[in-house]
Design an enzyme around this catalytic site. Structure first.
Site, mmCIF file in Angstrom:
data_model
loop_
_atom_site.group_PDB
_atom_site.id
_atom_site.type_symbol
_atom_site.label_atom_id
_atom_site.label_comp_id
_atom_site.label_asym_id
_atom_site.label_seq_id
_atom_site.Cartn_x
_atom_site.Cartn_y
_atom_site.Cartn_z
ATOM 1 N N CYS A 123 -0.065 2.619 -30.612
ATOM 2 C CA CYS A 123 0.710 1.385 -30.484
ATOM 3 C C CYS A 123 0.779 0.718 -31.849
ATOM 4 O O CYS A 123 1.096 1.377 -32.835
ATOM 5 C CB CYS A 123 0.181 0.483 -29.372
ATOM 6 N N ARG A 124 0.459 -0.559 -31.957
ATOM 7 C CA ARG A 124 0.713 -1.268 -33.210
ATOM 8 C C ARG A 124 -0.361 -1.030 -34.264
ATOM 9 O O ARG A 124 -0.043 -0.771 -35.419
ATOM 10 C CB ARG A 124 0.829 -2.768 -32.934
#
Length: 214
Positions: A171-172
């Protein structure tokens, strides 16, 4: 305490007050990935047009966002300064309180892939790369060959993943719990999954290959 120190703290308190709003933080997190018009931000955040405009004006006055006109539309982008780093620090602290992150910090149940290991596996075509961020973030930039299935859609889209190949979820960043939750969900369904120990932001910062919107 000196006057200069008092003024600095007063300014910091003012910025903190502006950021002390979940809708405004949500808007900043979206704007961090590109320029958006009000109607786009309304769609992405679920806020009303009036609330979105009001929050954007407050963020603009504080210097957190800038605006430019593009025909009939006004596009908003991040202001100058270390805003992304500030948002990241807030995100790290908030997520540190969550049980998933606490379990991760103790080394529980999720073995992380390094960037180097994942890059090697990608070159061998021996792993499926799964991006569990929202589709809008994926469209701005992602790892080469990655499949985008936002975490909230993962359960109903499991059939899109190859059942007999390793899966690397990301993800981030290193403290984004979406990939942790995704790996746990995939393993519950018998899939062999691991998470990227860093995330898209760190991957890009390291100069590794990414696919960006034209």
């Amino acid at each position: 305490m000196k006057n200069a120190e008092i003024e600095l703290l007063t300014g910091s308190a003012g910025f903190a007050h502006i950021l002390g709003s979940a809708p405004r933080l949500r808007l900043l997190e979206q704007i961090a990935y590109g320029e958006y018009a009000v109607e786009q931000l309304v769609e992405l955040t679920g806020l009303s047009v009036a609330n979105t405009s009001q929050h954007l004006q407050q963020l603009r006055r504080a210097g957190f966002v800038q605006a430019r006109r593009d025909g009939k539309r006004v596009l908003y982008r991040l202001g100058s300064g270390p805003i992304v780093q500030l948002l990241g620090a807030l995100d790290v602290y908030a997520q540190h309180q969550r049980s998933e992150l606490q379990a991760l910090s103790r080394g529980d149940h999720v073995e992380a892939l390094t960037r180097e290991e994942l890059l090697e596996r990608m070159q061998e075509a021996s792993i499926t790369v799964l991006d569990v961020r929202p589709a809008q973030e994926f469209a701005v930039g992602h790892l080469p060959g990655a499949i985008n299935i936002p975490f909230e859609h993962l359960q109903r889209r499991l059939a899109e993943l190859p059942p007999h190949q390793d899966i690397a979820a990301y993800c981030r960043g290193p403290y984004c719990v979406l990939s942790v939750q995704a790996v746990a969900a995939l393993r519950q369904h018998g899939l062999h999954a691991r998470r990227l120990g860093s995330g898209y932001d760190e991957w890009q910062a390291a100069g590794l290959p990414v696919v960006k919107a034209a």
